[in-house]
Design an enzyme around this catalytic site. Structure first.
Site, PDB file in Angstrom:
ATOM      1  N   ASN A 110      -1.595   1.777   2.591  1.00  0.00           N
ATOM      2  CA  ASN A 110      -0.393   2.340   1.992  1.00  0.00           C
ATOM      3  C   ASN A 110       0.507   2.867   3.119  1.00  0.00           C
ATOM      4  O   ASN A 110       0.082   3.721   3.890  1.00  0.00           O
ATOM      5  CB  ASN A 110      -0.762   3.475   1.039  1.00  0.00           C
ATOM      6  CG  ASN A 110      -1.610   2.987  -0.126  1.00  0.00           C
ATOM      7  OD1 ASN A 110      -1.356   1.910  -0.667  1.00  0.00           O
ATOM      8  ND2 ASN A 110      -2.621   3.752  -0.503  1.00  0.00           N
TER       9      ASN A 110
ATOM     10  N   HIS B  56      -4.540   4.392   8.061  1.00  0.00           N
ATOM     11  CA  HIS B  56      -5.906   4.101   7.621  1.00  0.00           C
ATOM     12  C   HIS B  56      -5.899   2.891   6.704  1.00  0.00           C
ATOM     13  O   HIS B  56      -4.929   2.638   5.993  1.00  0.00           O
ATOM     14  CB  HIS B  56      -6.497   5.313   6.887  1.00  0.00           C
ATOM     15  CG  HIS B  56      -5.623   5.857   5.813  1.00  0.00           C
ATOM     16  ND1 HIS B  56      -4.551   6.690   6.065  1.00  0.00           N
ATOM     17  CD2 HIS B  56      -5.621   5.654   4.474  1.00  0.00           C
ATOM     18  CE1 HIS B  56      -3.947   6.982   4.926  1.00  0.00           C
ATOM     19  NE2 HIS B  56      -4.566   6.365   3.953  1.00  0.00           N
TER      20      HIS B  56
ATOM     21  N   GLY C  27       2.640   5.152  -1.623  1.00  0.00           N
ATOM     22  CA  GLY C  27       1.611   6.122  -2.011  1.00  0.00           C
ATOM     23  C   GLY C  27       0.823   6.702  -0.859  1.00  0.00           C
ATOM     24  O   GLY C  27      -0.257   7.262  -1.068  1.00  0.00           O
ATOM     25  N   GLN C  28       1.333   6.570   0.381  1.00  0.00           N
ATOM     26  CA  GLN C  28       0.618   7.164   1.514  1.00  0.00           C
ATOM     27  C   GLN C  28       0.630   8.685   1.397  1.00  0.00           C
ATOM     28  O   GLN C  28       1.676   9.297   1.174  1.00  0.00           O
ATOM     29  CB  GLN C  28       1.269   6.736   2.847  1.00  0.00           C
ATOM     30  CG  GLN C  28       0.480   7.238   4.053  1.00  0.00           C
ATOM     31  CD  GLN C  28       1.016   6.712   5.384  1.00  0.00           C
ATOM     32  OE1 GLN C  28       2.055   6.062   5.449  1.00  0.00           O
ATOM     33  NE2 GLN C  28       0.299   7.002   6.461  1.00  0.00           N
TER      34      GLN C  28
ATOM     35  N   ASP D 257     -14.502   7.536   1.659  1.00  0.00           N
ATOM     36  CA  ASP D 257     -13.387   8.279   1.079  1.00  0.00           C
ATOM     37  C   ASP D 257     -13.935   9.421   0.221  1.00  0.00           C
ATOM     38  O   ASP D 257     -14.912   9.261  -0.516  1.00  0.00           O
ATOM     39  CB  ASP D 257     -12.516   7.344   0.223  1.00  0.00           C
ATOM     40  CG  ASP D 257     -11.161   7.962  -0.091  1.00  0.00           C
ATOM     41  OD1 ASP D 257     -10.139   7.468   0.420  1.00  0.00           O
ATOM     42  OD2 ASP D 257     -11.123   8.960  -0.867  1.00  0.00           O
TER      43      ASP D 257
HETATM   44  P1  5GP Z   1      -3.520   7.287   1.142  1.00  0.00           P
HETATM   45  O1  5GP Z   1      -3.143   7.779  -0.219  1.00  0.00           O
HETATM   46  O2  5GP Z   1      -2.801   8.014   2.238  1.00  0.00           O
HETATM   47  O3  5GP Z   1      -3.442   5.789   1.297  1.00  0.00           O
HETATM   48  O4  5GP Z   1      -5.071   7.585   1.274  1.00  0.00           O
HETATM   49  C1  5GP Z   1      -5.582   8.784   1.720  1.00  0.00           C
HETATM   50  C2  5GP Z   1      -7.038   8.765   1.350  1.00  0.00           C
HETATM   51  O5  5GP Z   1      -7.696   9.771   2.102  1.00  0.00           O
HETATM   52  C3  5GP Z   1      -7.304   9.079  -0.127  1.00  0.00           C
HETATM   53  O6  5GP Z   1      -8.023   8.004  -0.712  1.00  0.00           O
HETATM   54  C4  5GP Z   1      -8.094  10.391  -0.095  1.00  0.00           C
HETATM   55  O7  5GP Z   1      -9.083  10.451  -1.085  1.00  0.00           O
HETATM   56  C5  5GP Z   1      -8.679  10.374   1.316  1.00  0.00           C
HETATM   57  N1  5GP Z   1      -8.900  11.692   1.886  1.00  0.00           N
HETATM   58  C6  5GP Z   1      -7.996  12.709   1.961  1.00  0.00           C
HETATM   59  N2  5GP Z   1      -8.535  13.784   2.583  1.00  0.00           N
HETATM   60  C7  5GP Z   1      -9.810  13.428   2.915  1.00  0.00           C
HETATM   61  C8  5GP Z   1     -10.879  14.110   3.579  1.00  0.00           C
HETATM   62  O8  5GP Z   1     -10.770  15.264   3.997  1.00  0.00           O
HETATM   63  N3  5GP Z   1     -12.043  13.424   3.733  1.00  0.00           N
HETATM   64  C9  5GP Z   1     -12.204  12.122   3.296  1.00  0.00           C
HETATM   65  N4  5GP Z   1     -13.397  11.561   3.504  1.00  0.00           N
HETATM   66  N5  5GP Z   1     -11.213  11.460   2.677  1.00  0.00           N
HETATM   67  C10 5GP Z   1     -10.039  12.087   2.486  1.00  0.00           C
END
Ligand code: 5GP
Ligand code: ZN
Length: 111
Positions: free
Chosen positions: A84, A97, A90-91, A29
């Site tokens: 999420n 993922h 919080g997605q 991440d």
């Molecule tokens: P969500 O909030 O949708 O459950 O999680 C999205 C996750 O994707 C977050 O933890 C954020 O830091 C990660 N993320 C978003 N954009 C990128 C990216 O371009 N590269 C990587 N490695 N992680 C990302």
């Protein structure tokens, strides 16, 4: 499709890949919330779990999560898997993922 995780799968955006096979990609991440914070994603685009109906793929993702936890040596001490789904959870990235978090004491209930 303008999906950041599809771009990571296609190597259009760089990432620190920790596992890859024909169906699944796992990478660090970009904004880690724990010493180990890995995202495990299907290579096929699904917005979130609600859209996923492939039992074998969901099962495979969990086998990959287990393997990474073992490889990192966090399987015994503990790890957390977070998914999420949609806005209230919080997605922020709408390519489904699974977060694998480990390396610190986790709190409950989650925020
Ligand atoms: P969500 O909030 O949708 O459950 O999680 C999205 C996750 O994707 C977050 O933890 C954020 O830091 C990660 N993320 C978003 N954009 C990128 C990216 O371009 N590269 C990587 N490695 N992680 C990302
Ligand atoms: Zn995608």
């Amino acid at each position: 499709m303008n999906c950041v995780f599809c771009k990571i799968i296609n190597k259009e955006i760089p990432s620190r890949i920790v596992y890859e096979d024909d169906k699944v990609l796992a990478f660090e991440d970009i904004n880690p919330q724990a010493p180990t914070h890995i995202l495990v994603i299907p290579k096929k685009h699904f917005s979130n779990l609600v859209d996923m109906d492939d039992k074998e793929l969901i099962g495979h993702i969990f086998m990959v999560i287990k393997k990474i936890a073992k490889d990192r040596g966090v399987d015994e001490r503990g790890f957390r898997v977070v998914m999420n789904c949609n806005s209230e959870a919080g997605q922020t990235v709408y390519h489904t993922h699974f977060h694998l978090l480990a390396g610190r004491k986790m709190h409950w209930p989650p925020g």
